[in-house]
Write a protein that holds these residues in place. Structure first.
Motif: not given
Length: 223
Positions: A29-39
């Motif tokens: 689960l720690s290797r699954i990335t929640v991406d940062a908000e864009p722009n």
């Protein structure tokens, strides 16, 4: 004799299986990335800081949005030094913070209570004059709106008195001359650790984070 061995063997085997499942889940689960908000704009510089086990979120002491020193007072530290620019805050088990200055001091009672949410929690706040970026300290630029959400997240982690002020823990267990402890909300456990708290703070403020992590590596692999 075989019957008695079963009573000993199966609980031990079950315990080992639970630990393995926990570690495998923590890894995956720690290797699954929640991406940062864009722009988003880059208005405020924050940091994530690890001592190799525990992650702190580091923020500027003063900005147009908040002056942390009004509540997290310099006078609560040993040296009371006001020539500081950054404040690192980490959430964790109160017993672990106050009774375990080094790993050699770790007691079974403290570890057991921490693992199974049986203790209270605290926030460890440390003042810094400057931050140095390296493998253990990463800078993240965020927008003012994102910082507002991070402020709300951190502030909500502090336990408050009847007048709405944070509660300083009077102790001699300070780690140095620039830190202090405060009562916190929430329960620490093997599923919600100090690093989970920091990771959730990054997610709350729209930054890159792990889906879930119990360990600091789950955060720092993203940076």
């Amino acid at each position: 004799m075989k019957r008695y061995l079963k009573f000993i063997f199966y609980p031990i085997l079950t315990f080992i299986a639970i630990i393995l499942i926990y570690l495998l889940s923590a890894y995956a689960l720690s290797r699954i990335t929640v991406d940062a908000e864009p722009n988003t704009s880059q208005d405020v510089g924050i940091y994530i800081l690890t001592n190799g086990v525990h992650t702190d979120i580091v923020v500027p002491i003063k900005s147009n949005q908040i002056d942390w020193s009004k509540e997290i007072k310099y006078s609560n530290t040993v040296l009371k030094d006001t020539v500081m620019n950054y404040l690192a805050m980490g959430w964790g088990d109160k017993g672990f913070y106050l009774e375990t200055p080094e790993w050699a001091d770790l007691k079974f009672r403290v570890a057991f209570n921490a693992a199974f949410a049986l203790g209270n929690t605290a926030i460890h706040a440390t003042f810094y004059n400057k931050m140095t970026e390296n493998e253990s300290c990463k800078k993240i630029m965020i927008s003012k709106k994102q910082y507002t959400r991070l402020i709300d997240y951190i502030d909500g982690s502090f336990q408050k008195d009847d007048n709405g002020h944070v509660i300083n823990i009077k102790t001699s267990a300070n780690y140095g001359g620039f830190d202090a402890f405060y009562e916190a909300n929430g329960s620490y456990s093997m599923f919600h650790t100090c690093n989970t708290w920091a990771n959730n703070g990054l997610k709350r403020s729209g930054q890159k984070a792990a889906l879930w992590t119990a360990f600091d590596t789950g955060i720092f692999l993203k940076y």
